[in-house]
Design a protein around this motif. Structure first.
Motif, PDB file in Angstrom:
ATOM      1  N   MET A 111      32.099  28.185 -15.236  1.00  0.00           N
ATOM      2  CA  MET A 111      32.246  26.458 -15.437  1.00  0.00           C
ATOM      3  C   MET A 111      31.380  25.950 -16.227  1.00  0.00           C
ATOM      4  N   ALA A 112      30.247  26.464 -16.485  1.00  0.00           N
ATOM      5  CA  ALA A 112      29.177  26.073 -17.392  1.00  0.00           C
ATOM      6  C   ALA A 112      29.565  26.338 -18.910  1.00  0.00           C
ATOM      7  N   PHE A 113      30.243  27.283 -19.039  1.00  0.00           N
ATOM      8  CA  PHE A 113      30.917  27.700 -20.411  1.00  0.00           C
ATOM      9  C   PHE A 113      32.208  26.987 -20.685  1.00  0.00           C
ATOM     10  N   GLY A 114      32.715  26.024 -19.779  1.00  0.00           N
ATOM     11  CA  GLY A 114      33.878  25.485 -20.034  1.00  0.00           C
ATOM     12  C   GLY A 114      35.107  26.585 -19.991  1.00  0.00           C
ATOM     13  N   LYS A 115      35.110  27.529 -19.098  1.00  0.00           N
ATOM     14  CA  LYS A 115      36.037  28.538 -19.158  1.00  0.00           C
ATOM     15  C   LYS A 115      37.016  28.392 -18.151  1.00  0.00           C
ATOM     16  N   ALA A 116      38.484  28.457 -18.346  1.00  0.00           N
ATOM     17  CA  ALA A 116      39.484  28.573 -17.274  1.00  0.00           C
ATOM     18  C   ALA A 116      39.165  29.716 -16.292  1.00  0.00           C
ATOM     19  N   VAL A 117      39.324  29.349 -15.212  1.00  0.00           N
ATOM     20  CA  VAL A 117      39.165  30.314 -14.158  1.00  0.00           C
ATOM     21  C   VAL A 117      40.461  30.523 -13.381  1.00  0.00           C
ATOM     22  N   VAL A 118      40.696  31.942 -13.178  1.00  0.00           N
ATOM     23  CA  VAL A 118      41.762  32.319 -12.176  1.00  0.00           C
ATOM     24  C   VAL A 118      41.418  32.722 -11.173  1.00  0.00           C
ATOM     25  N   TYR A 119      41.765  32.088  -9.892  1.00  0.00           N
ATOM     26  CA  TYR A 119      41.138  32.690  -8.709  1.00  0.00           C
ATOM     27  C   TYR A 119      42.099  32.291  -7.508  1.00  0.00           C
ATOM     28  N   GLN A 120      41.715  32.990  -6.432  1.00  0.00           N
ATOM     29  CA  GLN A 120      42.587  32.695  -5.164  1.00  0.00           C
ATOM     30  C   GLN A 120      42.307  31.381  -4.721  1.00  0.00           C
ATOM     31  N   ASP A 121      43.565  30.671  -4.086  1.00  0.00           N
ATOM     32  CA  ASP A 121      43.461  29.461  -3.522  1.00  0.00           C
ATOM     33  C   ASP A 121      43.132  29.473  -2.132  1.00  0.00           C
ATOM     34  N   LEU A 122      41.429  29.450  -2.028  1.00  0.00           N
ATOM     35  CA  LEU A 122      40.865  29.608  -0.715  1.00  0.00           C
ATOM     36  C   LEU A 122      39.952  28.387  -0.749  1.00  0.00           C
ATOM     37  N   PRO A 123      39.500  28.008   0.514  1.00  0.00           N
ATOM     38  CA  PRO A 123      38.687  26.631   0.880  1.00  0.00           C
ATOM     39  C   PRO A 123      37.390  26.829  -0.232  1.00  0.00           C
ATOM     40  N   GLY A 124      36.650  27.854  -0.250  1.00  0.00           N
ATOM     41  CA  GLY A 124      35.389  27.722  -0.955  1.00  0.00           C
ATOM     42  C   GLY A 124      35.319  27.214  -2.193  1.00  0.00           C
ATOM     43  N   PHE A 125      36.441  27.858  -3.046  1.00  0.00           N
ATOM     44  CA  PHE A 125      36.598  27.609  -4.301  1.00  0.00           C
ATOM     45  C   PHE A 125      37.117  26.035  -4.653  1.00  0.00           C
ATOM     46  N   MET A 126      37.962  25.452  -3.554  1.00  0.00           N
ATOM     47  CA  MET A 126      38.230  24.119  -3.621  1.00  0.00           C
ATOM     48  C   MET A 126      37.246  23.333  -3.795  1.00  0.00           C
ATOM     49  N   GLU A 127      36.218  23.522  -3.298  1.00  0.00           N
ATOM     50  CA  GLU A 127      34.999  22.632  -3.256  1.00  0.00           C
ATOM     51  C   GLU A 127      34.498  22.388  -4.463  1.00  0.00           C
ATOM     52  N   VAL A 128      34.694  23.145  -5.534  1.00  0.00           N
ATOM     53  CA  VAL A 128      34.008  22.879  -6.841  1.00  0.00           C
ATOM     54  C   VAL A 128      35.085  22.932  -7.840  1.00  0.00           C
ATOM     55  N   LEU A 129      36.279  23.746  -7.618  1.00  0.00           N
ATOM     56  CA  LEU A 129      37.264  23.640  -8.609  1.00  0.00           C
ATOM     57  C   LEU A 129      38.672  22.784  -8.369  1.00  0.00           C
ATOM     58  N   GLY A 130      38.583  21.982  -7.109  1.00  0.00           N
ATOM     59  CA  GLY A 130      39.404  20.985  -7.084  1.00  0.00           C
ATOM     60  C   GLY A 130      40.850  21.536  -6.467  1.00  0.00           C
ATOM     61  N   ALA A 131      41.446  20.442  -6.029  1.00  0.00           N
ATOM     62  CA  ALA A 131      42.657  21.068  -5.221  1.00  0.00           C
ATOM     63  C   ALA A 131      44.137  21.125  -5.944  1.00  0.00           C
ATOM     64  N   ASP A 132      44.019  20.690  -7.339  1.00  0.00           N
ATOM     65  CA  ASP A 132      45.006  20.927  -8.216  1.00  0.00           C
ATOM     66  C   ASP A 132      44.791  21.558  -9.368  1.00  0.00           C
ATOM     67  N   ASN A 133      43.923  22.446  -9.291  1.00  0.00           N
ATOM     68  CA  ASN A 133      43.556  23.260 -10.598  1.00  0.00           C
ATOM     69  C   ASN A 133      44.621  23.996 -11.121  1.00  0.00           C
ATOM     70  N   ASP A 134      44.901  24.358 -12.218  1.00  0.00           N
ATOM     71  CA  ASP A 134      45.850  25.232 -12.854  1.00  0.00           C
ATOM     72  C   ASP A 134      45.507  26.672 -12.648  1.00  0.00           C
ATOM     73  N   GLY A 135      44.391  26.909 -12.308  1.00  0.00           N
ATOM     74  CA  GLY A 135      43.950  28.487 -12.290  1.00  0.00           C
ATOM     75  C   GLY A 135      44.003  29.084 -10.970  1.00  0.00           C
ATOM     76  N   LYS A 136      44.597  28.518  -9.768  1.00  0.00           N
ATOM     77  CA  LYS A 136      44.623  29.020  -8.632  1.00  0.00           C
ATOM     78  C   LYS A 136      45.956  29.551  -8.444  1.00  0.00           C
ATOM     79  N   TYR A 137      45.842  30.779  -7.685  1.00  0.00           N
ATOM     80  CA  TYR A 137      46.953  31.594  -7.436  1.00  0.00           C
ATOM     81  C   TYR A 137      47.155  31.939  -5.957  1.00  0.00           C
ATOM     82  N   ILE A 138      48.401  32.211  -5.244  1.00  0.00           N
ATOM     83  CA  ILE A 138      48.821  32.463  -3.886  1.00  0.00           C
ATOM     84  C   ILE A 138      47.823  33.773  -3.614  1.00  0.00           C
ATOM     85  N   PRO A 139      46.977  33.661  -2.497  1.00  0.00           N
ATOM     86  CA  PRO A 139      46.160  34.583  -2.162  1.00  0.00           C
ATOM     87  C   PRO A 139      47.048  35.792  -1.928  1.00  0.00           C
ATOM     88  N   ASP A 140      46.649  37.086  -2.504  1.00  0.00           N
ATOM     89  CA  ASP A 140      46.813  38.176  -2.399  1.00  0.00           C
ATOM     90  C   ASP A 140      48.441  38.482  -2.963  1.00  0.00           C
TER      91      ASP A 140
END
Length: 425
Positions: free
Chosen positions: A330-359
């Protein structure tokens, strides 16, 4: 700000931090501890660190800078805890030998407060007993909940049950004796209160995210570099739960449409299996392993990456995880692709385009290609991620720890201090 914490800031206090892993190389859990140590030192506290013994080959690695790294400035470091090659033997050594090392260090340093990290749970458990006997308050820093971590291990089911019973016993014992609890995410805090709230009671329980004090201007110091056509994963390679095999499986499809390759920065016990998987799948030209690299080079690799990924598989541990690497991306302004899990939502928000369906490998490939093939979207997501990070500063997160110390030390030195607010969460 709490009156007790103000009093604590104005007095010279001794803090003993206990890190039950090797402090070198400086991976995420070590950095959390060292940032706390430096924060305390810069606020006028006398800080000692006790950690596991470090193998000579790591001490000889110039990339680690040994103890010349600025993170160690002004900190007394004792690398004394057992460091045996297998987990089982190490845990036995912790139970029968580490108590003496911890007691010896406490007697030498005479701390006003002890701050112990996990995992493993054995060191925190022993520390809580010794501190209870010596009437020294102890803060329990939970990087991973015992249930969340052990239940996610990919080991023999019978052995897992044994480990889980032991881990929960040690965790509950530590929670009963400690004076305050600190953890890495709101998701883990909520999970622990639901699971073992009766042992926590109303003790101070705070979240301190693992943020770098220089994070806000980190990218500016590296400048704007041309993007390389690669996807980056960074972190310790410790288990299949990281989900990298899923990423390997979709790399041919991703490479065919985007030309991008996958770069993995990090090392660990699972690296050999990952390399074998890549060879067996014929992906040598699409995946590059950098091994463990120092922070300066890692930041350079992040800065030039086109996209960063966190491919953790869904599990009790990863549901509440919030790894240090996310903040670096995030500090380098990078798009992040990540599993849509609760911990990540705390900092990346609920509607981030980088999230994908777990597994879901197909959805993983879809999201990666969507972002790689759309320069405008990639920039927009990256800037949004960097904007989220501006609300999470080290000073803000560290103040929670200082307030907890002040609250605990402002009361009689005994365990079981209470604070309204956690009940019923």
């Amino acid at each position: 700000m709490n009156i007790n914490s103000e009093k604590f800031r104005s007095e010279k206090k001794r803090v003993l931090q206990i890190l039950p892993i090797q402090v070198l190389p400086l991976i995420g859990p070590c950095l959390r501890c060292m940032r706390q140590c430096q924060g305390l030192r810069k606020n006028g506290y006398d800080v000692t660190l006790l950690s596991r013994r470090i193998p000579q080959n790591i001490l000889d690695d110039r990339n680690n800078k040994n103890f010349n790294d600025p993170y160690f400035e002004g900190i007394k470091v004792f690398c004394r805890l057992p460091s045996l090659p297998t987990v089982f033997l190490r845990e036995i050594a912790n139970l029968v030998y580490s108590w003496w090392i911890i007691l010896k260090t406490i007697n030498e340093t005479k701390p006003d407060i002890v701050h112990v990290h996990n995992p493993p749970e054995t060191i925190a458990f022993i520390t809580s007993i010794l501190c209870s006997l010596k009437k020294i308050p102890v803060v329990y820093d939970v990087h991973d909940g015992a249930y969340e971590l052990i239940s996610s291990l990919e080991i023999n089911p019978v052995l897992k049950k044994i480990y889980l019973a032991a881990g929960l016993f040690f965790e509950k014992g530590t929670l009963k004796r400690c004076s305050g609890i600190l953890t890495v995410s709101e998701a883990l805090k909520i999970a622990m209160i639901k699971r073992v709230g009766e042992y926590i009671g109303e003790k101070p329980f705070e979240v301190m995210k693992n943020i770098n004090p220089q994070m806000s201007n980190l990218a500016d110091s590296y400048g704007k570099e041309p993007e390389g056509n690669y996807i980056l994963f960074s972190g310790t390679l410790y288990t299949a739960i990281m989900g990298l095999e899923d990423m390997f499986d979709v790399m041919p499809d991703i490479n065919n449409e985007t030309g991008a390759k996958l770069v993995i920065a990090g090392d660990g016990p699972y690296r050999k299996k990952l390399e074998e998987y890549v060879i067996n799948k014929g992906l040598n030209d699409l995946v590059e392993f950098l091994g463990h690299i120092n922070r300066e080079r890692l930041y350079d690799v992040i800065n030039k990456a086109k996209l960063c990924i966190v491919t953790f598989k869904k599990s009790p541990q990863q549901d509440v995880a919030l790894p240090n690497k996310v903040f670096e991306y995030m500090a380098f302004g990078k798009a992040v692709v990540y599993q849509d899990l609760p911990g990540f939502m705390e900092v990346l928000g609920a509607d981030n385009d980088g999230k994908y369906i777990p597994d879901d490998k197909a959805d993983l490939a879809r999201v990666v290609k969507k972002i790689l093939l759309n320069d405008e979207l990639r920039k927009e997501v990256g800037e949004k991620n960097r904007g989220f990070l501006r609300t999470i500063t080290f000073e803000k997160e560290f103040s929670r720890l200082l307030d907890m110390y002040g609250m605990i030390l402002g009361k009689p030195l005994e365990t079981g201090h209470q604070r309204p607010g956690n009940k019923g969460l």
